[in-house]
Design a protein around this motif. Structure first.
Motif, PDB file in Angstrom:
ATOM      1  N   ASP A  96       0.830  -1.136  -0.114  1.00 14.98           N
ATOM      2  CA  ASP A  96      -0.191   0.030   0.088  1.00 14.98           C
ATOM      3  C   ASP A  96       0.904   1.264  -0.144  1.00 14.98           C
ATOM      4  O   ASP A  96       0.642   2.233  -0.944  1.00 14.98           O
ATOM      5  CB  ASP A  96      -0.899  -0.134   1.388  1.00 14.98           C
ATOM      6  N   GLY A  97       1.767   1.293   0.956  1.00 12.23           N
ATOM      7  CA  GLY A  97       2.414   2.712   1.000  1.00 12.23           C
ATOM      8  C   GLY A  97       3.360   2.793  -0.435  1.00 12.23           C
ATOM      9  O   GLY A  97       3.467   4.043  -0.663  1.00 12.23           O
ATOM     10  N   MET A  98       3.965   1.669  -0.771  1.00 13.86           N
ATOM     11  CA  MET A  98       4.734   1.929  -2.268  1.00 13.86           C
ATOM     12  C   MET A  98       3.813   2.490  -3.174  1.00 13.86           C
ATOM     13  O   MET A  98       4.087   3.406  -4.018  1.00 13.86           O
ATOM     14  CB  MET A  98       5.345   0.604  -2.572  1.00 13.86           C
ATOM     15  N   VAL A 103       2.079   6.560  -6.949  1.00 13.12           N
ATOM     16  CA  VAL A 103       0.966   7.280  -7.731  1.00 13.12           C
ATOM     17  C   VAL A 103       0.774   8.784  -7.559  1.00 13.12           C
ATOM     18  O   VAL A 103       0.739   9.796  -8.331  1.00 13.12           O
ATOM     19  CB  VAL A 103      -0.083   6.567  -7.726  1.00 13.12           C
ATOM     20  N   LEU A 104       0.954   9.174  -6.105  1.00 12.43           N
ATOM     21  CA  LEU A 104       1.070  10.641  -5.552  1.00 12.43           C
ATOM     22  C   LEU A 104       2.192  11.232  -5.881  1.00 12.43           C
ATOM     23  O   LEU A 104       2.021  12.508  -6.059  1.00 12.43           O
ATOM     24  CB  LEU A 104       0.591  10.437  -3.809  1.00 12.43           C
ATOM     25  N   GLY A 105       3.391  10.616  -6.230  1.00 11.17           N
ATOM     26  CA  GLY A 105       4.251  11.285  -6.612  1.00 11.17           C
ATOM     27  C   GLY A 105       4.219  11.924  -8.141  1.00 11.17           C
ATOM     28  O   GLY A 105       4.874  12.892  -8.474  1.00 11.17           O
ATOM     29  N   VAL A 106       3.461  11.094  -8.641  1.00  8.19           N
ATOM     30  CA  VAL A 106       3.214  11.633 -10.134  1.00  8.19           C
ATOM     31  C   VAL A 106       2.086  12.513 -10.230  1.00  8.19           C
ATOM     32  O   VAL A 106       2.368  13.713 -10.872  1.00  8.19           O
ATOM     33  CB  VAL A 106       2.896  10.542 -10.953  1.00  8.19           C
ATOM     34  N   GLY A 152      -8.801   9.212 -11.374  1.00  9.66           N
ATOM     35  CA  GLY A 152      -8.951   7.939 -11.575  1.00  9.66           C
ATOM     36  C   GLY A 152      -7.860   6.865 -11.351  1.00  9.66           C
ATOM     37  O   GLY A 152      -7.697   5.860 -10.604  1.00  9.66           O
ATOM     38  N   GLU A 153      -6.635   7.435 -11.819  1.00  8.67           N
ATOM     39  CA  GLU A 153      -5.508   6.868 -11.465  1.00  8.67           C
ATOM     40  C   GLU A 153      -5.098   6.591 -10.086  1.00  8.67           C
ATOM     41  O   GLU A 153      -4.787   5.718  -9.667  1.00  8.67           O
ATOM     42  CB  GLU A 153      -4.186   7.491 -12.181  1.00  8.67           C
ATOM     43  N   MET A 154      -5.200   7.730  -9.319  1.00 12.60           N
ATOM     44  CA  MET A 154      -5.048   7.579  -7.821  1.00 12.60           C
ATOM     45  C   MET A 154      -5.755   6.684  -7.160  1.00 12.60           C
ATOM     46  O   MET A 154      -5.455   5.889  -6.145  1.00 12.60           O
ATOM     47  CB  MET A 154      -5.198   9.058  -7.147  1.00 12.60           C
ATOM     48  N   LEU A 155      -7.083   6.420  -7.581  1.00 12.53           N
ATOM     49  CA  LEU A 155      -8.151   5.620  -6.936  1.00 12.53           C
ATOM     50  C   LEU A 155      -7.689   4.209  -7.287  1.00 12.53           C
ATOM     51  O   LEU A 155      -7.662   3.335  -6.198  1.00 12.53           O
ATOM     52  CB  LEU A 155      -9.351   5.949  -7.227  1.00 12.53           C
ATOM     53  N   ALA A 158      -3.884   2.934  -6.433  1.00 16.77           N
ATOM     54  CA  ALA A 158      -3.053   3.169  -5.119  1.00 16.77           C
ATOM     55  C   ALA A 158      -4.042   3.357  -4.082  1.00 16.77           C
ATOM     56  O   ALA A 158      -3.842   2.414  -3.089  1.00 16.77           O
ATOM     57  CB  ALA A 158      -2.244   4.648  -5.067  1.00 16.77           C
ATOM     58  N   LEU A 159      -5.096   4.051  -3.832  1.00 12.92           N
ATOM     59  CA  LEU A 159      -5.723   4.709  -2.681  1.00 12.92           C
ATOM     60  C   LEU A 159      -6.802   3.384  -2.463  1.00 12.92           C
ATOM     61  O   LEU A 159      -6.993   3.187  -1.174  1.00 12.92           O
ATOM     62  CB  LEU A 159      -6.646   5.606  -3.003  1.00 12.92           C
ATOM     63  N   LEU A 160      -7.101   2.770  -3.372  1.00 15.15           N
ATOM     64  CA  LEU A 160      -8.009   1.560  -2.979  1.00 15.15           C
ATOM     65  C   LEU A 160      -7.668   0.330  -3.716  1.00 15.15           C
ATOM     66  O   LEU A 160      -7.277   0.393  -4.869  1.00 15.15           O
ATOM     67  CB  LEU A 160      -9.551   1.902  -4.226  1.00 15.15           C
ATOM     68  N   PRO A 161      -7.960  -0.969  -2.973  1.00 10.10           N
ATOM     69  CA  PRO A 161      -7.468  -2.301  -3.204  1.00 10.10           C
ATOM     70  C   PRO A 161      -8.638  -2.735  -4.212  1.00 10.10           C
ATOM     71  O   PRO A 161      -9.492  -3.146  -4.025  1.00 10.10           O
ATOM     72  CB  PRO A 161      -7.691  -2.894  -1.894  1.00 10.10           C
ATOM     73  N   THR A 162      -8.170  -2.900  -5.627  1.00 10.73           N
ATOM     74  CA  THR A 162      -8.963  -3.038  -6.753  1.00 10.73           C
ATOM     75  C   THR A 162      -8.456  -4.012  -7.380  1.00 10.73           C
ATOM     76  O   THR A 162      -7.246  -4.534  -7.408  1.00 10.73           O
ATOM     77  CB  THR A 162      -9.239  -1.701  -7.546  1.00 10.73           C
ATOM     78  N   VAL A 163      -9.503  -4.731  -8.231  1.00  5.30           N
ATOM     79  CA  VAL A 163      -8.906  -5.796  -9.268  1.00  5.30           C
ATOM     80  C   VAL A 163      -9.785  -5.329 -10.483  1.00  5.30           C
ATOM     81  O   VAL A 163     -10.738  -4.465 -10.631  1.00  5.30           O
ATOM     82  CB  VAL A 163      -9.297  -7.100  -8.804  1.00  5.30           C
ATOM     83  N   GLN A 164      -9.039  -5.881 -11.753  1.00  4.86           N
ATOM     84  CA  GLN A 164      -9.534  -5.493 -13.159  1.00  4.86           C
ATOM     85  C   GLN A 164     -10.499  -6.661 -13.294  1.00  4.86           C
ATOM     86  O   GLN A 164      -9.741  -7.950 -13.187  1.00  4.86           O
ATOM     87  CB  GLN A 164      -8.543  -5.338 -14.295  1.00  4.86           C
TER      88      GLN A 164
END
Length: 363
Positions: A96-98, A103-106, A152-155, A158-164
């Motif tokens: 999670d931290g990585m 993402v937030l760095g971009v 969208g990219e942040m969510l 990074a921020l949400l544990p999602t799957v495609q």
């Protein structure tokens, strides 16, 4: 301390990566053994498994995806990986931290990541899958200045544990990307971090990495997973590991009983997919690819291993496998590459074609 040269490391890597001989493992076990397969290009994991498993049936992997036994998720290095359900549940919180940092760095924006994550969870709470633009539009009114793509990219990354979700990633299927929370898709919450500050997941990652990639340096482990916080896990395991040196003097760690074949073990020709972790899973990739060709693996080129090393690139044109050598092939090399290329062409075409064309070797 024993020194392992590049050829010894190459044969160890091939053995761990199921590339020295095809394995008879079930598909699910192979995905677990490999610690997942990089999968931002949806069809590439099928090619990687075909090159590693005997009698691989791509329908089995598709069935594992639709049956929720494997998933596609942002994980190691913030790239999309195909991993087992058990692994994504166990590993996601440790990454999670990585993921947030990358993402937030971009996308540096004046917003509270916690508030954005809560808004995204609220949207996805109904269990309905959504594309990244749909999810971004659903929260955009609260952060209009941020822009839909960053939101969208942040969510989703990074921020949400999602799957495609399927049909994305199914064999011979083209489909857009739709996301759902891991908890909604699997009916399981991700495992929380250890409450006592220990790092059992980090230690498991070290063991699993060495099983599939060792012997390897700490820098290689970090390059594979993207996690900077594993020195403690390595230290905790050090007494159960063995150590070697490479020809540059770097310390390499490994599991005592892991296979380290004779460096003279013959290595068959293998066709690898784009972004294969047999190459990308290391900081020092010289055990399998020359520095002059290192750019190919990050550029998404499919490559051919000859005697265990990257010796050509390959593509498909009108049901024909087209091989472009990076060095001069011997007559034996050419025959072996053609044979494996015909098998790959047959696999990709459903036995409709076994055509292969090998371009002239460079002068």
């Amino acid at each position: 301390m024993t020194v392992l040269d590049a050829r010894a490391l190459n044969r160890a890597t091939l053995a761990r990566q199921l590339l020295l001989e095809r394995a008879g493992l079930p598909v699910l076990d192979a995905v677990a053994h490999l610690c997942g397969l990089q999968a931002q290009e949806p069809q590439e994991p099928f090619l990687g498994l075909w090159s590693r498993l005997r009698a691989f049936d791509p329908a089995e992997l598709s069935d594992l995806l639709t049956g929720r036994r494997v998933v596609r998720s942002h994980l190691m290095r913030r790239t999309v990986h195909l991993v087992t359900t058990d692994d994504v549940v166990a590993w996601r919180a440790r990454h999670d931290g990585m993921l947030r940092q990358r993402v937030l760095g971009v996308y540096r924006r004046e917003l509270d990541p916690g508030e954005l994550a809560a808004a995204g969870r609220e949207v996805l709470a109904d269990g309905e899958p959504r594309s990244m633009p749909e999810l971004a539009r659903a929260v955009a009114d609260r952060w209009p200045a941020a822009g839909p793509r960053p939101l969208g990219e942040m969510l989703v990354a990074a921020l949400l544990p999602t799957v495609q979700l399927p049909p994305r990633g199914l064999w011979r299927t083209r489909a857009g990307v739709r996301y759902a929370l891991i908890s909604s898709w699997l009916g399981r919450e991700i495992d929380p971090p250890a409450p006592d500050g220990s790092d059992p997941v980090g230690q498991a990652l070290v063991r699993r990495y060495l099983t599939a990639y060792g012997p390897a340096a700490s820098a290689d482990l970090r390059a594979w997973c993207g996690l900077a916080g594993l020195p403690g896990a390595v230290s905790a395991l050090r007494e159960e590991l063995v150590a070697f040196r490479d020809e540059r003097g770097r310390e390499l760690l490994d599991l005592p009983d892991a296979p380290r074949p004779d460096p003279d073990t013959p290595a068959p020709v293998r066709f690898l997919p784009a972004f294969d972790n047999a190459i990308l899973g290391y900081h020092d990739r010289s055990r399998i690819i020359d520095d002059a060709h290192r750019h190919l693996c990050v550029a998404g080129e499919r490559v051919v291993l000859v005697d265990g090393r990257v010796a050509a690139t390959w593509t498909v044109e009108t049901d024909t496998v087209l091989v472009t050598p990076l060095r001069r092939f011997s007559r034996t090399d050419r025959t072996s590459v053609a044979e494996e290329g015909r098998a790959m062409a047959s696999f990709l075409s459903g036995d409709g074609s076994d055509r292969v064309r090998i371009e002239a070797s460079p002068g």
